[in-house]
Scaffold this motif. Structure first.
Motif, mmCIF file in Angstrom:
data_model
loop_
_atom_site.group_PDB
_atom_site.id
_atom_site.type_symbol
_atom_site.label_atom_id
_atom_site.label_comp_id
_atom_site.label_asym_id
_atom_site.label_seq_id
_atom_site.Cartn_x
_atom_site.Cartn_y
_atom_site.Cartn_z
ATOM 1 N N LEU A 1 -41.592 25.325 -12.990
ATOM 2 C CA LEU A 1 -42.508 25.532 -11.885
ATOM 3 C C LEU A 1 -42.693 24.245 -11.079
ATOM 4 N N ALA A 2 -42.777 23.118 -11.757
ATOM 5 C CA ALA A 2 -42.965 21.844 -11.061
ATOM 6 C C ALA A 2 -41.801 21.557 -10.124
ATOM 7 N N ARG A 3 -40.584 21.894 -10.533
ATOM 8 C CA ARG A 3 -39.424 21.663 -9.674
ATOM 9 C C ARG A 3 -39.463 22.551 -8.438
ATOM 10 N N LEU A 4 -39.920 23.782 -8.591
ATOM 11 C CA LEU A 4 -40.049 24.668 -7.433
ATOM 12 C C LEU A 4 -41.050 24.094 -6.437
ATOM 13 N N ILE A 5 -42.139 23.574 -6.935
ATOM 14 C CA ILE A 5 -43.137 22.962 -6.063
ATOM 15 C C ILE A 5 -42.549 21.731 -5.387
ATOM 16 N N GLU A 6 -41.797 20.932 -6.141
ATOM 17 C CA GLU A 6 -41.217 19.710 -5.583
ATOM 18 C C GLU A 6 -40.241 19.997 -4.447
ATOM 19 N N VAL A 7 -39.515 21.095 -4.524
ATOM 20 C CA VAL A 7 -38.574 21.427 -3.447
ATOM 21 C C VAL A 7 -39.221 22.312 -2.380
ATOM 22 N N GLY A 8 -40.543 22.503 -2.477
ATOM 23 C CA GLY A 8 -41.258 23.244 -1.449
ATOM 24 C C GLY A 8 -41.234 24.748 -1.610
ATOM 25 N N LEU A 9 -41.026 25.219 -2.835
ATOM 26 C CA LEU A 9 -40.985 26.666 -3.085
ATOM 27 C C LEU A 9 -42.116 27.125 -3.994
ATOM 28 N N GLY A 10 -43.232 26.450 -3.944
ATOM 29 C CA GLY A 10 -44.356 26.800 -4.798
ATOM 30 C C GLY A 10 -44.945 28.169 -4.514
ATOM 31 N N TYR A 11 -44.621 28.740 -3.384
ATOM 32 C CA TYR A 11 -45.151 30.045 -2.988
ATOM 33 C C TYR A 11 -44.314 31.226 -3.486
ATOM 34 N N ILE A 12 -43.135 30.951 -4.065
ATOM 35 C CA ILE A 12 -42.269 32.019 -4.566
ATOM 36 C C ILE A 12 -42.981 32.730 -5.718
ATOM 37 N N THR A 13 -42.888 34.055 -5.752
ATOM 38 C CA THR A 13 -43.551 34.813 -6.813
ATOM 39 C C THR A 13 -42.551 35.221 -7.889
ATOM 40 N N LEU A 14 -43.031 35.373 -9.098
ATOM 41 C CA LEU A 14 -42.214 35.805 -10.220
ATOM 42 C C LEU A 14 -41.678 37.205 -9.936
ATOM 43 N N GLY A 15 -40.384 37.381 -10.064
ATOM 44 C CA GLY A 15 -39.770 38.678 -9.822
ATOM 45 C C GLY A 15 -39.393 38.923 -8.368
ATOM 46 N N GLN A 16 -39.623 37.937 -7.510
ATOM 47 C CA GLN A 16 -39.278 38.105 -6.096
ATOM 48 C C GLN A 16 -37.757 38.237 -5.953
ATOM 49 N N ALA A 17 -37.323 39.218 -5.198
ATOM 50 C CA ALA A 17 -35.887 39.461 -5.025
ATOM 51 C C ALA A 17 -35.241 38.337 -4.224
ATOM 52 N N LEU A 18 -34.048 37.922 -4.649
ATOM 53 C CA LEU A 18 -33.325 36.876 -3.925
ATOM 54 C C LEU A 18 -33.029 37.278 -2.489
ATOM 55 N N SER A 19 -32.896 38.551 -2.243
ATOM 56 C CA SER A 19 -32.593 39.021 -0.891
ATOM 57 C C SER A 19 -33.733 38.757 0.091
ATOM 58 N N THR A 20 -34.921 38.435 -0.424
ATOM 59 C CA THR A 20 -36.053 38.132 0.453
ATOM 60 C C THR A 20 -36.109 36.662 0.847
ATOM 61 N N LEU A 21 -35.245 35.834 0.265
ATOM 62 C CA LEU A 21 -35.254 34.396 0.548
ATOM 63 C C LEU A 21 -34.339 34.070 1.717
ATOM 64 N N SER A 22 -34.751 33.096 2.513
ATOM 65 C CA SER A 22 -33.913 32.626 3.612
ATOM 66 C C SER A 22 -32.790 31.754 3.047
ATOM 67 N N GLY A 23 -31.849 31.386 3.901
ATOM 68 C CA GLY A 23 -30.767 30.503 3.464
ATOM 69 C C GLY A 23 -31.286 29.168 2.955
ATOM 70 N N GLY A 24 -32.262 28.615 3.647
ATOM 71 C CA GLY A 24 -32.842 27.344 3.219
ATOM 72 C C GLY A 24 -33.575 27.449 1.898
ATOM 73 N N GLU A 25 -34.273 28.556 1.708
ATOM 74 C CA GLU A 25 -34.975 28.761 0.441
ATOM 75 C C GLU A 25 -33.977 28.894 -0.702
ATOM 76 N N ARG A 26 -32.872 29.558 -0.463
ATOM 77 C CA ARG A 26 -31.843 29.688 -1.501
ATOM 78 C C ARG A 26 -31.241 28.333 -1.847
ATOM 79 N N GLN A 27 -31.017 27.498 -0.825
ATOM 80 C CA GLN A 27 -30.491 26.151 -1.074
ATOM 81 C C GLN A 27 -31.455 25.359 -1.958
ATOM 82 N N ARG A 28 -32.739 25.430 -1.628
ATOM 83 C CA ARG A 28 -33.727 24.680 -2.409
ATOM 84 C C ARG A 28 -33.858 25.239 -3.821
ATOM 85 N N LEU A 29 -33.721 26.550 -3.980
ATOM 86 C CA LEU A 29 -33.764 27.148 -5.316
ATOM 87 C C LEU A 29 -32.596 26.647 -6.160
#
Length: 86
Positions: A1-29
């Motif tokens: 979880l700390a790494r997600l926050i560090e890359v600016g993805l602290g708002y991602i929810t558990l179980g969120q489908a990858l298809s809902t992420l933008s290209g930039g969000e996928r890169q950060r993930l």
């Protein structure tokens, strides 16, 4: 979880489908996942591809912290106008 926050993805929810992420969000993930590994060399091919400019500065700060922690970071980036690499 700390790494997600560090890359600016602290708002991602558990179980969120990858298809809902933008290209930039996928890169950060992908980057957050690789940071969990015990490698000291990071090779990033256009890590800012698909990112909003506001997120690019956050990513660059994180890459700086990786280097400051003793890791090697190799970045292949074509969009160099925003910042010059040292």
């Amino acid at each position: 979880l700390a790494r997600l926050i560090e890359v600016g993805l602290g708002y991602i929810t558990l179980g969120q489908a990858l298809s809902t992420l933008s290209g930039g969000e996928r890169q950060r993930l992908k980057l957050a996942i690789s940071m969990a590994k015990k490698g000291a060399i990071y090779v990033l091919d256009e890590p800012t591809s698909g990112m909003h400019l506001a997120d690019v500065e956050n990513l660059l700060g994180m890459l700086d912290r990786l280097v400051e922690a003793g890791n090697s970071v190799i970045v292949i980036e074509w969009r160099t106008r925003e910042r010059h690499w040292n």
